[in-house]
Design an enzyme around this catalytic site. Structure first.
Site, PDB file in Angstrom:
ATOM      1  N   TRP A 358      10.496   6.868  -4.317  1.00  0.00           N
ATOM      2  CA  TRP A 358       9.166   7.424  -4.020  1.00  0.00           C
ATOM      3  C   TRP A 358       9.098   7.881  -2.566  1.00  0.00           C
ATOM      4  O   TRP A 358       8.188   8.592  -2.173  1.00  0.00           O
ATOM      5  CB  TRP A 358       8.064   6.399  -4.331  1.00  0.00           C
ATOM      6  CG  TRP A 358       7.994   5.197  -3.403  1.00  0.00           C
ATOM      7  CD1 TRP A 358       9.038   4.461  -2.933  1.00  0.00           C
ATOM      8  CD2 TRP A 358       6.814   4.605  -2.850  1.00  0.00           C
ATOM      9  NE1 TRP A 358       8.585   3.434  -2.134  1.00  0.00           N
ATOM     10  CE2 TRP A 358       7.224   3.496  -2.063  1.00  0.00           C
ATOM     11  CE3 TRP A 358       5.456   4.892  -2.946  1.00  0.00           C
ATOM     12  CZ2 TRP A 358       6.312   2.684  -1.374  1.00  0.00           C
ATOM     13  CZ3 TRP A 358       4.556   4.078  -2.263  1.00  0.00           C
ATOM     14  CH2 TRP A 358       4.981   2.994  -1.486  1.00  0.00           C
ATOM     15  N   ASP A 359      10.085   7.463  -1.774  1.00  0.00           N
ATOM     16  CA  ASP A 359      10.169   7.848  -0.371  1.00  0.00           C
ATOM     17  C   ASP A 359       9.953   9.356  -0.209  1.00  0.00           C
ATOM     18  O   ASP A 359       9.302   9.812   0.733  1.00  0.00           O
ATOM     19  CB  ASP A 359      11.559   7.513   0.198  1.00  0.00           C
ATOM     20  CG  ASP A 359      11.930   6.039   0.085  1.00  0.00           C
ATOM     21  OD1 ASP A 359      11.505   5.403  -0.887  1.00  0.00           O
ATOM     22  OD2 ASP A 359      12.656   5.535   0.956  1.00  0.00           O
ATOM     23  N   GLU A 497       7.490  -5.381  -2.949  1.00  0.00           N
ATOM     24  CA  GLU A 497       8.529  -5.822  -3.885  1.00  0.00           C
ATOM     25  C   GLU A 497       8.837  -7.318  -3.777  1.00  0.00           C
ATOM     26  O   GLU A 497       9.701  -7.820  -4.496  1.00  0.00           O
ATOM     27  CB  GLU A 497       9.794  -4.982  -3.663  1.00  0.00           C
ATOM     28  CG  GLU A 497       9.554  -3.516  -3.982  1.00  0.00           C
ATOM     29  CD  GLU A 497      10.695  -2.605  -3.548  1.00  0.00           C
ATOM     30  OE1 GLU A 497      11.529  -3.046  -2.742  1.00  0.00           O
ATOM     31  OE2 GLU A 497      10.723  -1.457  -4.016  1.00  0.00           O
ATOM     32  N   LYS A 609       5.371  -7.484   1.427  1.00  0.00           N
ATOM     33  CA  LYS A 609       6.557  -6.865   2.033  1.00  0.00           C
ATOM     34  C   LYS A 609       6.192  -5.664   2.907  1.00  0.00           C
ATOM     35  O   LYS A 609       6.709  -5.477   3.996  1.00  0.00           O
ATOM     36  CB  LYS A 609       7.532  -6.430   0.941  1.00  0.00           C
ATOM     37  CG  LYS A 609       8.785  -5.747   1.494  1.00  0.00           C
ATOM     38  CD  LYS A 609       9.745  -5.332   0.392  1.00  0.00           C
ATOM     39  CE  LYS A 609      10.987  -4.656   0.961  1.00  0.00           C
ATOM     40  NZ  LYS A 609      11.872  -4.118  -0.056  1.00  0.00           N
ATOM     41  N   GLN A 610       5.326  -4.801   2.371  1.00  0.00           N
ATOM     42  CA  GLN A 610       5.036  -3.530   3.058  1.00  0.00           C
ATOM     43  C   GLN A 610       3.657  -3.045   2.623  1.00  0.00           C
ATOM     44  O   GLN A 610       3.091  -3.577   1.673  1.00  0.00           O
ATOM     45  CB  GLN A 610       6.092  -2.507   2.693  1.00  0.00           C
ATOM     46  CG  GLN A 610       6.107  -2.106   1.223  1.00  0.00           C
ATOM     47  CD  GLN A 610       7.411  -1.435   0.810  1.00  0.00           C
ATOM     48  OE1 GLN A 610       8.418  -2.088   0.598  1.00  0.00           O
ATOM     49  NE2 GLN A 610       7.376  -0.128   0.683  1.00  0.00           N
TER      50      GLN A 610
HETATM   51  C1  BGC Z   1      11.409  -0.390  -0.118  1.00  0.00           C
HETATM   52  C2  BGC Z   1      11.055   0.704  -1.102  1.00  0.00           C
HETATM   53  C3  BGC Z   1      11.850   1.947  -0.740  1.00  0.00           C
HETATM   54  C4  BGC Z   1      13.332   1.660  -0.694  1.00  0.00           C
HETATM   55  C5  BGC Z   1      14.135   2.841  -0.207  1.00  0.00           C
HETATM   56  C6  BGC Z   1      12.900  -0.619  -0.175  1.00  0.00           C
HETATM   57  O1  BGC Z   1      13.244  -1.607   0.746  1.00  0.00           O
HETATM   58  O2  BGC Z   1      10.731  -1.576  -0.442  1.00  0.00           O
HETATM   59  O3  BGC Z   1       9.669   0.968  -1.042  1.00  0.00           O
HETATM   60  O4  BGC Z   1      11.583   2.933  -1.679  1.00  0.00           O
HETATM   61  O5  BGC Z   1      13.567   0.591   0.194  1.00  0.00           O
HETATM   62  O6  BGC Z   1      13.747   3.222   1.060  1.00  0.00           O
END
Ligand code: BGC
Length: 788
Positions: A358-359, A497, A609-610
């Site tokens: 999704w980045d 996550e 996490k984010q």
């Molecule tokens: C993040 C995801 C991201 C992926 C790639 C993961 O650590 O939690 O949101 O899409 O890294 O950057």
């Protein structure tokens, strides 16, 4: 290996000089072997078709040279764990060794007087310069540049100039283009017996092939040395799998020695006869003066910056950091290829295997939508072409419509490994490929954003609407209408996550709600404005008007987790009952919090996490009241561990929009250092492309306060006083705008196009016509239009 005839053009020293503006340069002075891997990522050159890490031409003990070609994936079937396709490392085309009296020059031996590498971000060129003291005590000055042409994406170029203070006999220069050496955990392109070459002319070509995907790759290369303008033919060692050119020289003081290498790459992904194409293309370039390659490339970069530069006046470090973001974002995309997208580390490193997340849609795409719409379109067309794989994934998991892969290569199929192996051999399941479903709404969000910003009807009717309908269909099948009358989406992974298999993740539910509404609105729009196109599409997708009514109804019933008493959105069902962890007690740890607490304990805790609820508020800003935005940011911000590089920029953007400039600039600084100071500790694997896109968004959509609407643009700008001014460019439905934001005054000029409606803060919307300039002043906390 046979030779392509080389017709040497007029020789000459570099006619081209790097910019001397320090705000357009990122420099690394000296040499620190321990930092070499991150420098290779940060200083990579890339044009979206091909990207090369900035490895030293002569190599070092830790050099990890790699060139990646977009879409060239292969699987290392012997790899440990669950093997999935990854970007294959193409041959190393930039090796050049310099031997004086039989002794090879190596930086780690310390025999350099000074050493400097620099990216000239304005022209997209990596420069290197150093003075080298030989055993005999003489001094050689070396100046080199390297680029991946933005004017001609199949072309890579390297140039090295030597000047000596005194005469040097017995110099040996050796240029090698060869498959990269084998390293654990890497897939590389090897000169495998491909199906026989189609044109019988193997010229100065390396022909390679991937194993599992059977992609043919042709690398044509030629080096040439000129001494004070005179060409010196190389000795060529015949070899089927590498090109070795060498020269034995007596260097004379005061004469320029210049080595240029041109490399042309084609693959069977884009042409039927890659070898013939590469050879022919190289031949045509060899007839021209190499400085032209540099000049055309530099012009292409200048043009891209004219449309996308962000200026932060008053903070040199941040200024360089936003340009660094622009440098890698411009270099990550190829508008001519709609069958690939951008991996999490773009083409600069091996981490995440080149996979697309999704980045791209949520973090990088806004940059392209607003500065380079053709590139944004190509990225979205990639998702259009992935629809059949997304439909198949939905079907396999028992749903309808389209569920995009959490990790994709270029086929759109799910490529998230099913498990990982810990160093002690323990198998750890990876559930993201099965449960992280918000990506379908993220893609839909990006489609709508592009449509709003461009009004590209052809895209909407040929591709965008279908994505909106199929993703809405997925959400309409994904949830359940419960006895409480609400629509619930259970067992997902949200952006956070750390918590897996949760119910009613607010981000997923509200984005799905938005997706359902948006698709229903798009259906209505098609029925009204393009009834024939609607009938065709509805027939092909077996879509009825009442299906759109159902989307509307499900959206209305979606459980959002919003507690109207407190204004809090519950991150997911049961989140408020989890163990409260005080993150500030772990502040000094460099390790990610889930490694400190352990996976199980993290899952039982309320550590996020984010950006998750915060991300939702950012994306769907106008859906939430000012109180809800504020309350949720204040609640979730201290509970977020920023275990992903994607998080700080979004916190910066939201804090800036809330007018909390201290928190906003703190996060903005943090986001700006993810690669430049390697503050996540993993820049060696490539630059964090999403974080770079996030940084651009934090500047433009956060501090700039820009929001896109159906009728035009709105701004709620907050320029930190220390910045003096924030200036940026963007294009909106063909109108090119220049925005100049100062703490108490904003000026916007429309430089071409049809004009645009602009709403500044709570001022009444105003029409800015082409060639016009408008000005607003902050008076007692409100923006007022004043004559410019
Ligand atoms: C993040 C995801 C991201 C992926 C790639 C993961 O650590 O939690 O949101 O899409 O890294 O950057």
């Amino acid at each position: 290996m046979t030779e392509i005839p080389v017709s040497l053009a007029e020789a000459g020293a570099f006619h081209f000089h790097p910019t001397d503006d320090p705000l357009w340069r990122i420099e690394e002075v000296g040499f620190n072997l321990a930092r070499e891997h991150e420098i290779e990522s940060l200083f990579a050159v890339s044009n979206g078709y091909v990207g090369s890490r900035a490895s030293l031409a002569e190599g070092s003990a830790l050099s990890n040279p790699a060139t990646f070609i977009a879409g060239v994936f292969d699987t290392n079937t012997a790899a440990q764990g669950d093997p999935v396709p990854e970007l294959a490392a193409a041959p190393d085309w930039m090796q050049l060794s310099l031997l004086t009296s039989g002794r090879e020059f190596r930086l780690e031996e310390g025999n350099f007087v000074w050493h400097r590498r620099m990216i000239d971000m304005y022209h997209g060129i990596l420069w290197r310069e150093f003075d080298y003291r030989t055993e005999a005590g003489g001094l050689i000055h070396v100046r080199a540049c390297r680029l991946a042409s933005l004017a001609d994406r199949h072309v890579l170029f390297q140039s090295i100039q030597l000047d000596a203070e005194n005469r040097f006999p017995d110099i040996h220069l050796r240029a090698l283009t060869a498959p990269v050496v084998e390293r654990p955990g890497r897939v590389r392109l090897t000169p495998e017996p491909c199906p026989p070459s189609e044109d019988g002319d193997s010229a100065s070509l390396l022909e390679l092939c991937t194993h599992t995907t059977q992609i043919k790759v042709a690398v044509a290369s030629a080096g040439r040395l000129r001494i004070g303008g005179e060409a010196v033919p190389p000795r060529i060692d015949p070899s089927p799998d590498r090109r070795v050119e060498s020269w034995e020289l007596d260097i004379e003081a005061g004469k320029p020695y210049r080595f240029d290498r041109l490399v042309v790459i084609y693959t069977s992904r884009e042409v039927d006869r890659p070898s013939a194409m590469a050879a022919e293309h190289l031949r045509s370039l060899l007839n021209a003066e190499p400085n032209n390659v540099i000049a055309a490339h530099a012009r292409a970069w200048e043009k891209r910056w004219r449309e996308s530069d962000v200026e932060i006046a008053g903070d040199a470090a941040l200024q360089r950091a936003v340009r660094f973001a622009g440098y890698h974002l411009i270099g990550a995309v190829n508008p001519a290829d709609e069958r690939v997208s951008i991996g999490a580390r773009a083409l600069t490193g091996e981490a995440y295997k080149g996979h697309v997340f999704w980045d791209t849609e949520i973090f990088m795409l806004p940059f392209y939508v607003l500065t380079d719409p053709p590139s944004a379109r190509a990225l979205l067309m990639f998702r259009y072409h992935s629809l059949s794989a997304a439909r198949e994934k939905a079907r396999r998991l028992g749903y309808q419509g389209a569920l995009y892969a959490w990790e994709s290569t270029n086929t759109g199929e799910e490529m998230t490994p099913g498990y990982s192996l810990s160093p002690d051999g323990e198998i750890k399941p990876i559930l993201n490929g099965v449960l992280e479903h918000h990506i379908s709404a993220d893609v839909a969000y990006a489609v709508w954003q592009y449509w709003q910003a461009t009004a590209d009807e052809t895209f909407l009717l040929d591709a965008g609407a279908e994505i909106l309908f199929e993703t809405a269909r997925f959400w309409a099948s994904r949830g359940l209408l419960d006895e409480d009358g609400s629509y619930h989406i259970r067992e997902v992974i949200g952006p956070d996550e750390y918590h897996e298999g949760v119910d009613d993740n607010a981000f997923t539910n509200v984005m799905a709600q938005w997706n359902l509404e948006c698709a229903a609105e798009a259906a209505r729009m098609l029925i009204e404005r393009w009834p024939d196109r609607w009938s065709g599409l509805a027939h092909r997708l077996d879509l009825r008007e009442d299906e759109a009514d159902r989307w509307h109804d499900l959206a209305r019933r979606m459980y959002t987790g919003l507690d109207t008493r407190t204004g809090l959105l519950e991150h997911f069902k049961g989140y408020f009952e989890l163990d409260d962890i005080n993150l500030s007690e772990y502040g000094s740890h460099a390790l990610p919090i889930d490694m400190i607490l352990g996976r199980e304990r993290t899952q039982l805790s309320n550590v996020v996490k984010q950006a998750d609820v915060v991300m939702l508020i950012y994306l769907l800003w106008d859906r939430f009241s000012p109180e809800v935005r504020e309350i949720n940011f204040r609640y979730y911000e201290p509970r977020t561990a920023h275990g992903s590089s994607l998080s700080p920029s979004i916190h910066a953007a939201v804090a800036a929009r809330l007018g909390d400039l201290e928190t906003g600039t703190r996060y903005f600084h943090q986001a700006s250092q993810i690669d430049l100071a390697n503050n996540m500790g993993n820049a060696a694997g490539g630059v964090h492309a999403a974080a770079l896109g996030g940084l651009w968004q934090a500047a433009v959509l956060g501090f700039g306060g820009l929001r896109l609407g159906a009728d035009g643009l709105s701004f709620t700008p907050h320029c930190p006083p220390a910045w003096k001014a924030l200036r940026f460019r963007l294009v909106w439905r063909g109108t090119h705008l220049h925005v100049d934001i100062q703490p108490e005054i904003v000026e916007i000029a429309a430089e071409s196009g049809m004009g645009v409606a602009i709403r500044m803060g709570d001022a009444v919307p105003a029409w800015l016509g082409s060639g016009q300039r408008m000005c607003w002043k902050l008076v007692a906390g409100h923006w007022k239009e004043v004559s410019s």
